[in-house]
Design a protein around this motif. Structure first.
Motif, PDB file in Angstrom:
ATOM      1  N   SER A  52     -59.591  -5.879  21.309  1.00  0.00           N
ATOM      2  CA  SER A  52     -59.222  -6.377  19.984  1.00  0.00           C
ATOM      3  C   SER A  52     -58.411  -5.308  19.264  1.00  0.00           C
ATOM      4  O   SER A  52     -58.634  -4.109  19.458  1.00  0.00           O
ATOM      5  N   GLY A 108     -56.416  -9.065   9.115  1.00  0.00           N
ATOM      6  CA  GLY A 108     -56.540  -9.645  10.444  1.00  0.00           C
ATOM      7  C   GLY A 108     -56.905  -8.703  11.561  1.00  0.00           C
ATOM      8  O   GLY A 108     -56.723  -7.486  11.471  1.00  0.00           O
ATOM      9  N   SER A 109     -57.451  -9.306  12.610  1.00  0.00           N
ATOM     10  CA  SER A 109     -57.633  -8.663  13.912  1.00  0.00           C
ATOM     11  C   SER A 109     -57.098  -9.631  14.965  1.00  0.00           C
ATOM     12  O   SER A 109     -57.206 -10.849  14.807  1.00  0.00           O
ATOM     13  N   THR A 110     -56.517  -9.079  16.013  1.00  0.00           N
ATOM     14  CA  THR A 110     -56.058  -9.905  17.134  1.00  0.00           C
ATOM     15  C   THR A 110     -56.987  -9.675  18.310  1.00  0.00           C
ATOM     16  O   THR A 110     -57.172  -8.542  18.753  1.00  0.00           O
ATOM     17  N   GLU A 128     -54.001 -14.872  22.794  1.00  0.00           N
ATOM     18  CA  GLU A 128     -54.151 -14.101  21.565  1.00  0.00           C
ATOM     19  C   GLU A 128     -54.727 -15.009  20.485  1.00  0.00           C
ATOM     20  O   GLU A 128     -54.150 -16.056  20.167  1.00  0.00           O
ATOM     21  N   GLU A 130     -56.193 -14.834  16.523  1.00  0.00           N
ATOM     22  CA  GLU A 130     -56.279 -14.002  15.327  1.00  0.00           C
ATOM     23  C   GLU A 130     -57.536 -14.344  14.531  1.00  0.00           C
ATOM     24  O   GLU A 130     -57.887 -15.512  14.362  1.00  0.00           O
ATOM     25  N   GLU A 131     -58.184 -13.315  14.062  1.00  0.00           N
ATOM     26  CA  GLU A 131     -59.311 -13.465  13.147  1.00  0.00           C
ATOM     27  C   GLU A 131     -58.805 -13.093  11.755  1.00  0.00           C
ATOM     28  O   GLU A 131     -58.450 -11.941  11.503  1.00  0.00           O
ATOM     29  N   LEU A 132     -58.755 -14.081  10.859  1.00  0.00           N
ATOM     30  CA  LEU A 132     -58.133 -13.894   9.559  1.00  0.00           C
ATOM     31  C   LEU A 132     -59.142 -14.141   8.435  1.00  0.00           C
ATOM     32  O   LEU A 132     -59.985 -15.048   8.530  1.00  0.00           O
ATOM     33  N   TYR A 171     -61.022 -18.121  12.994  1.00  0.00           N
ATOM     34  CA  TYR A 171     -60.164 -17.891  14.148  1.00  0.00           C
ATOM     35  C   TYR A 171     -58.938 -18.802  14.070  1.00  0.00           C
ATOM     36  O   TYR A 171     -59.025 -19.959  13.656  1.00  0.00           O
ATOM     37  N   ARG A 174     -53.055 -17.953  18.261  1.00  0.00           N
ATOM     38  CA  ARG A 174     -51.762 -17.292  18.049  1.00  0.00           C
ATOM     39  C   ARG A 174     -50.788 -17.571  19.186  1.00  0.00           C
ATOM     40  O   ARG A 174     -49.680 -18.002  18.971  1.00  0.00           O
TER      41      ARG A 174
END
Length: 324
Positions: A52, A108-110, A128, A130-132, A171, A174
């Motif tokens: 991540s 965010g985290s990818t 991929e 994304e956690e936003l 989530y 992406r």
């Protein structure tokens, strides 16, 4: 399914199922819960979560002090607000003084997930997700010094605010791609090989490729952009999936033979595959470049502590160096 276009189309067919998995997986369960959802929805693929990448954000929207939403798009709102005032930023700032508004950002985290899709080093699917989370950021127009451009208004360099969450993280799908097909499209951009293609070839030829799959230790950070001719171009950066930073390389400049051999072995053992020091020399810079020269000099002098195929890879790099 070696055709690059076929892989593109196939990945598109998987996208709706992945989007459903993202919508149905609470972030509180972590990536492991998402992996379980994917295994149920797409049993033909064995996705796992190796890495991540966080610490980034995107501009969000505009809200009032009590959280009422004014706009979902901060940049579009700012352009329109300035246009209605005939481009007078000072007037906009005066109005914001009377009616406070706040910018939001999406922190965010990818999460990268991979699944094998063939025998070659780049033959794997890379997903991929994304956690936003939307956060209330700075008050528009409030800063140590008044903004002099619209860009400074919407995204000041040092906002000095405590971010306030406006909802739970979620989530978002992406991208899904077959890495090998993307790299084939990259190869068509120019006659000379990109560094990523050189690295894949070296992985295949070396003991690393004979021991483990590339996606067990690396993900490929991909970027697409349009050039001045409006043609899609690609960039690819290998990212080690290590937890934390690479191990320290415990050998000073000038070390050779047995002591250098021990240092290389220790590094490879901690990372988890042979010749790891070489690939980290090219990418994370955890190992200095002088090591490659010394390794080849030791081999030529008869002190052979690497398999010949690995010596050949290192020697070829010395003749035609590349790095990331």
């Amino acid at each position: 399914m070696n055709d690059t276009l076929a892989w593109q189309e196939y990945c598109k067919t998987l996208a709706p199922s992945i989007q459903e998995c993202c919508s149905g997986s609470p972030v509180s369960g972590g990536p492991a819960a998402l992996v379980k959802q994917l295994a149920s929805a797409l049993p033909e693929w064995q996705f796992r979560h190796p890495f991540s990448r966080g610490g980034w954000y995107r501009l969000g929207g505009v809200v009032t002090a009590d959280g009422r939403r004014v706009s979902d798009n901060l940049e579009a709102w700012a352009d329109a607000a300035l246009a209605t005032r005939d481009g007078d930023l000072g007037q906009l700032l005066d109005d914001l003084e009377e009616t406070p508004l706040y910018a939001t950002r999406l922190t965010g985290s990818t999460h990268y997930l991979v699944s094998p899709a063939g025998e070659g080093p780049a033959d794997f699917l890379q997903l991929e997700v994304e956690e936003l989370q939307e956060m209330r950021s700075h008050r528009l127009g409030e800063a140590d010094s008044p903004p002099i451009t619209l860009a400074e208004l919407i995204d000041p360099e040092h906002p000095h605010v405590k971010l306030q969450p406006l909802g739970l993280p979620t989530y978002h799908f992406r991208r899904l791609c077959h890495v090998g097909s993307v790299l084939q499209r990259m190869a068509a951009q120019r006659p000379e090989a990109f560094p990523i293609h050189r690295l894949l070839e070296d992985w295949s030829l070396s003991s690393a490729g004979h021991t483990s799959a590339l996606h067990n230790h690396w993900i490929i950070a991909l970027r697409e952009y349009l050039d001045r001719y409006q043609q899609t171009q690609y960039r690819a950066q290998p990212i080690a999936t290590l937890t934390g930073t690479p191990p320290a390389f415990n050998a000073a400049h000038g070390t050779n033979e047995l002591k250098l051999h021990c240092a290389l072995q220790a590094f490879d053992r901690e990372v988890g595959y042979p010749l790891a020091w070489f690939f980290h020399m090219l990418t994370t810079k955890a190992v200095p470049h002088w090591v490659a020269q010394t390794v080849v000099e030791d081999a030529l002098a008869g002190f052979a502590y690497l398999p010949q195929r690995d010596v050949d890879v290192v020697r070829n790099w010395l003749h035609r160096p590349y790095a990331f």
